[in-house]
Write an enzyme that holds these catalytic residues in place. Structure first.
Site, PDB file in Angstrom:
ATOM      1  N   HIS A 112       0.813  -1.221   0.000  1.00 55.12           N
ATOM      2  CA  HIS A 112       0.000   0.000   0.000  1.00 55.12           C
ATOM      3  C   HIS A 112       0.846   1.270   0.000  1.00 55.12           C
ATOM      4  CE1 HIS A 112       0.495  -0.226   4.499  1.00 55.12           C
ATOM      5  NE2 HIS A 112       0.531   1.089   4.361  1.00 55.12           N
ATOM      6  N   ASP A 142       0.288  -7.622   1.303  1.00 55.54           N
ATOM      7  CA  ASP A 142       0.703  -6.230   1.517  1.00 55.54           C
ATOM      8  C   ASP A 142       2.227  -6.106   1.537  1.00 55.54           C
ATOM      9  OD1 ASP A 142       0.383  -3.535   1.732  1.00 55.54           O
ATOM     10  OD2 ASP A 142      -0.227  -3.525   3.830  1.00 55.54           O
ATOM     11  N   SER A 219       4.816   2.601   7.902  1.00 52.98           N
ATOM     12  CA  SER A 219       4.461   1.414   7.121  1.00 52.98           C
ATOM     13  C   SER A 219       5.638   0.945   6.271  1.00 52.98           C
ATOM     14  CB  SER A 219       3.274   1.711   6.210  1.00 52.98           C
ATOM     15  OG  SER A 219       2.107   1.915   6.958  1.00 52.98           O
TER      16      SER A 219
END
Length: 375
Positions: A112, A142, A219
């Site tokens: 993402h 992911d 992230s």
């Protein structure tokens, strides 16, 4: 003038003279005292001495210094067209963190963070920014892999550990770029294991939960143990405000270590082939109508591993469901939906044999070996 008045006048004059002398003396002293007081107040306070850093502090510093050079800042841009002038401009579209995976220049981050971009900008610890190609990605996990080309003297990659032996309560360290702030270290503990996130953007199982502060921009960054080994990749936070609320999640390194080589080799994740069709909606109906938990096999592909193992699919005859096989466990691990089944299968390699526990036609329990191979 009498003798007495003369003496009196002299006394008065002498008294005034003495008073004047005393006044001058005092006026010369007072500014000096005032200046001394001000000078004393402007002197810095003595610095208190402290004991040496604790062993825990020294360990934290060593972990950060050792692994920090391997952590990178990732940003992506998208091209937009001005509807009036038709000019094309590049605008930022996302930021995140990544880390060096090997000495060949592969960098790991979250899917993402880069989405469908073909390239991303990577800023290394030397403050220089390079363009990296995105060579592999898996939305389901992911995870994405970037590649730097022609960069000499890359920092050492972070040493992977194992997530199998993690224990709730052990110390963890997260390095990332929260809100675009370079190379930030936060610490905490493992709060829980085997967590699941299911929402509109993520559907992931077996995550590590930590209370180490993880904010937007973290992230894709590494989660480390007290030995400085990689044990996970930070992926998400649970927060109504979007800032850290003490609940962060990371993908276990064992899953990262299984998916990344596949992405580097194929550009996408290719799992061992089973050859069945299943559907979570059908599973919910199965539980609701028959009270049976497991993965309902809707269709078996011809000449697939499932077909060769003798699995039976379900059929509709005159509008009635003729129940086939329901997979309830794989290698002793319970299966309740398609995601459970895929997570277990993905832990195995091509040509591995797994043992299925199957409920056939709602009556007979069987154990069926199934050998995995490529399509």
């Amino acid at each position: 003038m009498t003798q007495k008045s003369i003496k009196t006048s002299k006394t008065i004059i002498i008294s005034f003279a003495l008073l004047a002398i005393i006044a001058l003396f005092i006026s010369s002293i007072v500014p000096s005292l005032s200046n001394n007081t001000l000078e004393a107040e402007s002197i810095p306070a003595n610095i208190a001495r402290r004991a040496d850093l604790t062993p825990e502090e020294k360990g934290t510093i060593a972990i950060f210094r050792h692994n920090n050079p391997s952590v990178v800042y990732i940003s992506t841009v998208k091209r937009v067209i001005n509807v009036w002038t038709r000019d094309i401009a590049e605008v930022p579209s996302g930021t995140g963190t990544g880390f060096l995976w090997d000495k060949k220049g592969h960098i790991i981050t979250n899917y993402h963070v880069v989405e469908q971009n073909k390239t991303a900008r990577v800023r290394l610890n030397n403050k220089k920014t390079y363009t990296a190609r995105i060579i592999g990605r898996s939305k389901r996990h992911d995870i994405a892999v970037l590649k730097l080309e022609g960069i000499k003297d890359l920092p050492r990659p972070i040493q992977p550990g194992s997530s199998k032996s993690l224990i709730v309560g052990q110390k963890v360290y997260a390095i990332g770029n929260p809100f675009g702030l370079d190379h930030t270290l936060t610490t905490g503990i493992i709060s829980a294991l085997g967590r699941t996130i299911k929402n509109s953007t993520l559907n992931m199982d077996d995550l590590i939960q930590t209370d180490a502060a993880i904010n937007p921009g973290n992230s894709g960054g590494p989660l480390l143990d007290s030995a400085g080994r990689l044990i996970g990749m930070n992926v998400a936070i649970y927060s109504p405000s979007g800032a850290s609320a003490g609940i962060g999640f990371a993908i276990p390194v064992d899953k990262v270590n299984r998916v990344v080589p596949n992405l580097i080799k194929h550009g996408r994740y290719i799992r061992p082939h089973v050859g069945i069709t299943a559907n979570d909606t059908a599973n919910k109906l199965l539980i609701k109508e028959l009270g049976i938990k497991g993965l309902l096999i809707l269709e078996v592909e011809r000449d697939s591993p499932a077909d060769k193992a003798g699995l039976i699919d379900s059929k509709l005859v005159n509008g009635d469901l003729i129940l086939g096989d329901v997979v309830q466990a794989v290698n002793g691990k319970t299966v309740e939906d398609l995601n459970d089944f895929l997570d277990i299968i993905e832990q195995h390699q091509i040509n591995d044999t797994v043992m299925l526990e199957v409920l056939r036609q709602g009556r007979t329990k069987l154990k069926i070996p199934l050998q995995l191979f490529m399509r």
